[in-house]
Write an enzyme that holds these catalytic residues in place. Sequence first.
Site, PDB file in Angstrom:
ATOM      1  N   LYS A   1       0.848  -1.195   0.000  1.00 51.60           N
ATOM      2  CA  LYS A   1       0.000   0.000   0.000  1.00 51.60           C
ATOM      3  C   LYS A   1       0.882   1.244   0.000  1.00 51.60           C
ATOM      4  O   LYS A   1       0.961   1.996   0.967  1.00 51.60           O
ATOM      5  CB  LYS A   1      -0.949  -0.015   1.199  1.00 51.60           C
ATOM      6  CG  LYS A   1      -1.963  -1.152   1.132  1.00 51.60           C
ATOM      7  CD  LYS A   1      -2.850  -1.189   2.359  1.00 51.60           C
ATOM      8  CE  LYS A   1      -3.822  -2.360   2.294  1.00 51.60           C
ATOM      9  NZ  LYS A   1      -4.669  -2.464   3.510  1.00 51.60           N
TER      10      LYS A   1
ATOM     11  N   ASP B   1      -5.440 -12.447   9.303  1.00 52.64           N
ATOM     12  CA  ASP B   1      -6.020 -11.165   8.920  1.00 52.64           C
ATOM     13  C   ASP B   1      -7.190 -10.767   9.800  1.00 52.64           C
ATOM     14  O   ASP B   1      -8.152 -11.528   9.960  1.00 52.64           O
ATOM     15  CB  ASP B   1      -6.476 -11.216   7.457  1.00 52.64           C
ATOM     16  CG  ASP B   1      -6.863  -9.852   6.930  1.00 52.64           C
ATOM     17  OD1 ASP B   1      -6.094  -8.901   7.130  1.00 52.64           O
ATOM     18  OD2 ASP B   1      -7.931  -9.735   6.314  1.00 52.64           O
TER      19      ASP B   1
END
Length: 280
Positions: free
Chosen positions: A136, A220
């Site tokens: 990102k 996650d």
Amino acid sequence: MTEIPDLLLEPMVRHALHEDLGGYGDVTTRAVIPAGLTYRAKLNAREAGVVSGLQIAAIAFRLVDATLEITARKRDGEACAPGDTLMEVAGPASAILSAERVALNFAGRLSGIATLTSEFVAETRGTNTRVTCTRKTTPGLRAAEKLAVLHGGGFNHRYGLSDAILIKDNHIAAAGGIRAALAAAKLHASHMLKVEIEVDTLDQLAEALDEGGADVVLLDNMSTPDLAEAVRMVGGRLVTEASGNMRRERVAEVCATGVDYVSSGALTHSARTLDLGLDF
């Protein structure tokens, strides 16, 4: 000192200079600054942090004028305090002024990433957990931003899609489930290409462990108790990576679960620019 070759960084710096100088160059400097005028400028820190981007700032100055004399007073990866001089640049004033904004944009942005990374890393003290970034990043600036993470004491995840097989939730859905995705990955992986799989629940983790074939498991958006149980279930067979909702305030408690890595996209997408200035 952590660096990568200038030639790999030059294209992004050239692009930024072209963007800033436009098609006609620095009209203000050309109109106001007498030809032949020389100056010594100092790149100073206006707040505390960890320095990054000085290598890139130097490239910006040299691309505008290779005759500029650049003296480093700090190195990338070092701490700075308000008022510290990070770099001195001497030579034609017009060249210094034309490169100033690009140099500061890179150094401020990257020092902000290094500083935030160092704050995350500080939360891992007393554990073996490492802090790592993600993909990102700002488009076109990945190499520089990942370098800044290293300057802050962090580690790098994949640089790109070709570095490793990372099976995420959408891959699992499209492939027909965890077992199918891992079975397919086994056919394509090699001894040089690691496989990581993302799981959201302990049931998915159990399925991945039963199927085998992964080297790393990405845990996650799990709660802290679930992360602790996941580490127990893995039992050292795989590298464990906790990801999702990894705020700095939460890092210490996540590290206490025994995970090997904490990954956070915030290191690169949410870092505040460090306040730096160029003073004549």
